[in-house]
Every structure is written in C-alpha cells, then in structure tokens.
Design an enzyme around this catalytic site. Structure first.
Site, PDB file in Angstrom:
ATOM      1  N   VAL A 209      -9.726   3.991  -4.609  1.00  0.00           N
ATOM      2  CA  VAL A 209     -10.037   4.040  -6.042  1.00  0.00           C
ATOM      3  C   VAL A 209     -11.506   4.410  -6.256  1.00  0.00           C
ATOM      4  O   VAL A 209     -11.839   5.238  -7.109  1.00  0.00           O
ATOM      5  CB  VAL A 209      -9.709   2.691  -6.730  1.00  0.00           C
ATOM      6  CG1 VAL A 209     -10.024   2.771  -8.215  1.00  0.00           C
ATOM      7  CG2 VAL A 209      -8.249   2.310  -6.525  1.00  0.00           C
TER       8      VAL A 209
ATOM      9  N   LEU B  12     -18.242   1.865   5.340  1.00  0.00           N
ATOM     10  CA  LEU B  12     -17.242   2.694   6.024  1.00  0.00           C
ATOM     11  C   LEU B  12     -16.349   1.881   6.956  1.00  0.00           C
ATOM     12  O   LEU B  12     -15.744   2.427   7.875  1.00  0.00           O
ATOM     13  CB  LEU B  12     -17.906   3.869   6.765  1.00  0.00           C
ATOM     14  CG  LEU B  12     -18.726   4.825   5.879  1.00  0.00           C
ATOM     15  CD1 LEU B  12     -19.285   5.985   6.716  1.00  0.00           C
ATOM     16  CD2 LEU B  12     -17.897   5.390   4.722  1.00  0.00           C
TER      17      LEU B  12
ATOM     18  N   PHE C 113     -16.441  -1.793  -6.191  1.00  0.00           N
ATOM     19  CA  PHE C 113     -15.099  -1.719  -5.593  1.00  0.00           C
ATOM     20  C   PHE C 113     -15.044  -2.362  -4.210  1.00  0.00           C
ATOM     21  O   PHE C 113     -13.955  -2.705  -3.746  1.00  0.00           O
ATOM     22  CB  PHE C 113     -14.665  -0.254  -5.429  1.00  0.00           C
ATOM     23  CG  PHE C 113     -14.584   0.498  -6.715  1.00  0.00           C
ATOM     24  CD1 PHE C 113     -13.437   0.471  -7.479  1.00  0.00           C
ATOM     25  CD2 PHE C 113     -15.671   1.216  -7.189  1.00  0.00           C
ATOM     26  CE1 PHE C 113     -13.364   1.150  -8.681  1.00  0.00           C
ATOM     27  CE2 PHE C 113     -15.613   1.899  -8.391  1.00  0.00           C
ATOM     28  CZ  PHE C 113     -14.459   1.868  -9.136  1.00  0.00           C
TER      29      PHE C 113
ATOM     30  N   TYR D 250      -6.739 -13.767  -1.466  1.00  0.00           N
ATOM     31  CA  TYR D 250      -7.253 -12.504  -2.016  1.00  0.00           C
ATOM     32  C   TYR D 250      -7.443 -12.624  -3.531  1.00  0.00           C
ATOM     33  O   TYR D 250      -8.536 -12.380  -4.066  1.00  0.00           O
ATOM     34  CB  TYR D 250      -6.299 -11.348  -1.674  1.00  0.00           C
ATOM     35  CG  TYR D 250      -6.563 -10.117  -2.499  1.00  0.00           C
ATOM     36  CD1 TYR D 250      -7.790  -9.454  -2.405  1.00  0.00           C
ATOM     37  CD2 TYR D 250      -5.613  -9.634  -3.406  1.00  0.00           C
ATOM     38  CE1 TYR D 250      -8.054  -8.334  -3.185  1.00  0.00           C
ATOM     39  CE2 TYR D 250      -5.871  -8.521  -4.177  1.00  0.00           C
ATOM     40  CZ  TYR D 250      -7.085  -7.876  -4.068  1.00  0.00           C
ATOM     41  OH  TYR D 250      -7.349  -6.778  -4.854  1.00  0.00           O
TER      42      TYR D 250
ATOM     43  N   LYS E  41     -10.992 -12.786  -6.008  1.00  0.00           N
ATOM     44  CA  LYS E  41     -11.262 -11.896  -7.145  1.00  0.00           C
ATOM     45  C   LYS E  41     -11.479 -12.713  -8.426  1.00  0.00           C
ATOM     46  O   LYS E  41     -12.313 -12.376  -9.263  1.00  0.00           O
ATOM     47  CB  LYS E  41     -10.107 -10.909  -7.319  1.00  0.00           C
ATOM     48  CG  LYS E  41     -10.042  -9.845  -6.226  1.00  0.00           C
ATOM     49  CD  LYS E  41     -11.084  -8.766  -6.456  1.00  0.00           C
ATOM     50  CE  LYS E  41     -11.039  -7.678  -5.401  1.00  0.00           C
ATOM     51  NZ  LYS E  41     -11.949  -6.557  -5.699  1.00  0.00           N
TER      52      LYS E  41
ATOM     53  N   PHE F 270      -3.058  -3.171 -11.762  1.00  0.00           N
ATOM     54  CA  PHE F 270      -1.709  -3.422 -11.267  1.00  0.00           C
ATOM     55  C   PHE F 270      -1.527  -2.502 -10.048  1.00  0.00           C
ATOM     56  O   PHE F 270      -2.422  -2.437  -9.219  1.00  0.00           O
ATOM     57  CB  PHE F 270      -0.701  -3.324 -12.419  1.00  0.00           C
ATOM     58  CG  PHE F 270      -0.793  -4.588 -13.272  1.00  0.00           C
ATOM     59  CD1 PHE F 270      -1.962  -4.906 -13.964  1.00  0.00           C
ATOM     60  CD2 PHE F 270       0.239  -5.501 -13.297  1.00  0.00           C
ATOM     61  CE1 PHE F 270      -2.087  -6.100 -14.678  1.00  0.00           C
ATOM     62  CE2 PHE F 270       0.129  -6.696 -14.018  1.00  0.00           C
ATOM     63  CZ  PHE F 270      -1.035  -6.996 -14.702  1.00  0.00           C
ATOM     64  N   ASN F 271      -0.421  -1.800  -9.858  1.00  0.00           N
ATOM     65  CA  ASN F 271      -0.226  -1.063  -8.598  1.00  0.00           C
ATOM     66  C   ASN F 271      -0.708   0.380  -8.710  1.00  0.00           C
ATOM     67  O   ASN F 271      -0.089   1.178  -9.408  1.00  0.00           O
ATOM     68  CB  ASN F 271       1.244  -1.126  -8.193  1.00  0.00           C
ATOM     69  CG  ASN F 271       1.622  -2.524  -7.755  1.00  0.00           C
ATOM     70  OD1 ASN F 271       1.535  -3.471  -8.536  1.00  0.00           O
ATOM     71  ND2 ASN F 271       2.008  -2.674  -6.511  1.00  0.00           N
TER      72      ASN F 271
ATOM     73  N   HIS G  50       1.006  -0.524   1.524  1.00  0.00           N
ATOM     74  CA  HIS G  50       1.500  -0.259   0.169  1.00  0.00           C
ATOM     75  C   HIS G  50       2.795   0.544   0.175  1.00  0.00           C
ATOM     76  O   HIS G  50       3.008   1.406   1.024  1.00  0.00           O
ATOM     77  CB  HIS G  50       0.424   0.453  -0.650  1.00  0.00           C
ATOM     78  CG  HIS G  50      -0.761  -0.415  -0.898  1.00  0.00           C
ATOM     79  ND1 HIS G  50      -1.995  -0.169  -0.352  1.00  0.00           N
ATOM     80  CD2 HIS G  50      -0.878  -1.570  -1.582  1.00  0.00           C
ATOM     81  CE1 HIS G  50      -2.821  -1.135  -0.716  1.00  0.00           C
ATOM     82  NE2 HIS G  50      -2.177  -2.002  -1.459  1.00  0.00           N
TER      83      HIS G  50
ATOM     84  N   ARG H  92       7.240  -3.782 -10.030  1.00  0.00           N
ATOM     85  CA  ARG H  92       5.799  -3.599 -10.175  1.00  0.00           C
ATOM     86  C   ARG H  92       5.516  -2.525 -11.222  1.00  0.00           C
ATOM     87  O   ARG H  92       6.352  -1.681 -11.507  1.00  0.00           O
ATOM     88  CB  ARG H  92       5.176  -3.153  -8.831  1.00  0.00           C
ATOM     89  CG  ARG H  92       5.253  -4.189  -7.723  1.00  0.00           C
ATOM     90  CD  ARG H  92       4.343  -5.369  -7.992  1.00  0.00           C
ATOM     91  NE  ARG H  92       4.377  -6.369  -6.933  1.00  0.00           N
ATOM     92  CZ  ARG H  92       5.246  -7.375  -6.872  1.00  0.00           C
ATOM     93  NH1 ARG H  92       6.175  -7.523  -7.807  1.00  0.00           N
ATOM     94  NH2 ARG H  92       5.193  -8.250  -5.900  1.00  0.00           N
TER      95      ARG H  92
END
Ligand code: UDP
Length: 323
Positions: free
Chosen positions: A12, A33, A72, A140, A144, A168-169, A186, A217
C-alpha cells in the site's frame, strides 16, 4: 508538501508514494526493506533505508523537516502476531512511539496512519461503522488499536493533525506496483498463484454462518485506498484525530473470490475445503459513509473482478514479484 512515507516500499505504501509523486509532492520513503522492495519505491521518491526502532536515525530523518508523515511501516500478519506478540508490540507500538516523538521534536504537523478493520475483532453490527466498539481478537489488531489511541493522545496534547484509516481487504495492483508478500497469506494472490501454477487453493472454513458457509470480506482496490490517504492529508485538522473505515460496503465470500478469479483468468482453479484459520471472523464489511461524507472519497474501482484482473495482470508481468 514535503512528505515522509514510512513503509513506502511495501504494497500500500508504494502505491500511495507513487500517487504523491504524481501530484508533485516531494516524497521521501523510509523503509528498512525487511518486507518492502527497493524496486517498489516509485521513481521520483527518495529512499532512506532504516528502522523505526532507531531513535537517533529517526531524529536525523525527521530533522530534515517535513509537512507530514504517512505511516505504513508495520508487521501485519495475524497468525504471526499470535505466536510472537512481543515482536509485534515492539515493532508496531514502540516503532510508532519513536516516530511520534521524532515528529514532535521536529515539529512535523500532520500524520496519516495505516490502521485496520482488525481493531473491531468480531463486530456486533455489519456494515461496521467507526462507532463500533474496538475489541481486537489478536495482537496485530491490538497493536494497531494501541497506536490509534496513542495518536489521539498526541493530537490532544501536542496539536498533531492526524487521521487513521482503517482498511478492510486491500486488493489489486497499480501499474508496475503490486502485492508481493513473503510469505503470502492473502486470499486473492493465493488464488491467482493457484491459477498460474495449476495447484489447488484452500478455503479456510466452509462452516461459517454465512450464505455459502465461507467467510465474507470487503475488498477495496489499492488505488482507491491510496486516494483516501491524499484526501485525509488535506483534511487533517490540528489537534484532531479523525478515524475512517475504508471498504466498498459490499461483502464477498471466499467462494465468490474463487469464482471471480476463474472468470478473470479463464482457468479452472481447484478449491479444497480446509479448517477455519484461527482468529478469522465470519464477516467484515465496512460502512464507508463517514469517509464519503467527510473526505469526499468514492471508490472508482469497486468491482471485485477489476481488482482481481489488475492483480492478475501484475502477477503475469511479475512472475517473480520484485526479484
Ligand atoms: N482465506 C482462504 N484461503 C487462503 C487465504 C485466505 O480461505 O488461502 C480466507 C481467510 O480465511 C479469510 C479470507 O480468505 O476468511 C480473507 O483472508 P485474507 O488473509 O486475504 O485477509 P484477512 O481478512 O485475513 O485480512
């Protein structure tokens, strides 16, 4: 604006970095990285390699002066977070704390944070609005949520203009930028790998209380998600922390995804029923009414087949990911 994109070599983050460059923001990518790829840093963005847990490094980078940060960089695998919670808390919570402190020290006024639907755990109401009580069911999501709360406190105490976007996904690709995780967990990339290699894909759970027994989803195109970050950056107000859910508001089951991938690829993808994956809620669908109303955001590629088609095109042109 001059903007720092942490994790800008990831899926993303790289798409958002390329969208920032496209509208002439001066864009610096900070990435260690460990998960990201140097090849995903868009031309026109500068890569600074380093880790968020290194306070001195962060002070140096932020000390250059920035108008905002898009954050991110994080670990993001649910299963891994259950097995190694300490690593998740250290990276995601301590890393962000260091970032916020370095931003405060350097007087950086704006933050857009990559949050997640995982903060809602097993929601009581679907579609999920931002008022849904946060109750993460895995470390996780808990990390967040801890960061979201930390950001609220910094906005109140120090005047930070902040926005959390709860994804969301995310799916699809954007030009030369696509999804290349190692390991890949995924659904869409795994279904497409199954199509490419003529191997079966597993359906994790066919006994959910849903219309076809598989989990539902809300899939959002990575380009649509990316555009929300640019809108959030413009809309952020000093001393305020706004939170927005981002999805399309439509739910697709695992079987729907496999069917759509068969249509897009023209290949006969074999799907095998397997036990549920620990920690997977039956249904996560977003209400994005708030993002639409307040940010003026609207998905341009809401069709599942378009997301799968873009992901397939990218996979075909990058058979070894960014290698
Ligand atoms: N899933 C599946 N087979 C796979 C990978 C995922 O059935 O090989 C299911 C998973 O259990 C979940 C949905 O697909 O119900 C989406 O999973 P993904 O990991 O893509 O995203 P998540 O919703 O967990 O963030």
């Amino acid at each position: 604006m001059k903007l720092l994109v942490t994790g800008g070599a990831g899926y993303v983050g790289s798409v958002v970095a390329s969208q920032l460059v496209a509208v002439d923001h001066e864009t610096v990518v900070l990435d260690d990285l460990s998960k990201g790829h140097a090849g995903a840093v868009p031309p026109g963005a500068r890569l600074v390699r380093g880790n968020l847990l290194d306070d001195e490094f962060l002070r140096g980078v932020l000390g250059e002066g920035f108008d905002g940060v898009l954050h991110f960089a994080a670990l993001s695998l649910v299963g891994e977070s259950v097995e190694e919670p300490g690593r998740y808390y250290r990276n995601n919570v301590c890393g962000t704390l260091g970032l916020l402190e370095a931003m405060r020290g350097a007087g950086v006024p704006r933050l857009v944070f990559s949050s997640t639907a995982a903060v809602y755990g097993e929601p009581r109401n679907v579609p999920i609005t931002e008022d849904e009580p946060a109750a993460p069911t895995n470390p996780y999501g808990a990390t967040k949520l801890a960061v979201d709360r930390m950001i609220s406190a910094y906005a109140t105490a120090h005047g930070l203009a902040a926005t959390s976007l709860r994804y969301f996904n995310v799916a699809g690709a954007s030009g030369t930028l696509g999804e290349a995780h190692e390991p890949e967990t995924h659904l869409i990339p795994l279904v497409l790998t199954a199509a490419a290699k003529e191997t079966p894909v597993r359906i994790f759970g066919a006994d959910y209380p849903t219309r076809d027994g598989t989990a539902i989803r809300d899939y959002i195109h990575v380009e649509d998600l990316g555009r929300a970050h640019l809108l959030a950056l413009e809309a952020a107000r000093p001393g305020m922390h706004d939170i927005y859910n981002l999805g399309n508001g439509a739910g697709f089951s695992v079987r729907d995804v496999v069917e759509a991938a068969r249509r897009v690829t023209g290949r006969n993808i074999e799907a095998i029923e397997a036990p549920r994956r620990a920690g997977d809620p039956p249904e996560l669908v977003a209400s994005s009414a708030k993002a639409r109303a307040e940010l003026g955001w609207k998905p341009e590629k809401p069709a599942l087949e378009d997301m799968i088609s873009d992901a397939w095109t990218w996979m075909m042109s990058h058979p070894n990911g960014y290698e």
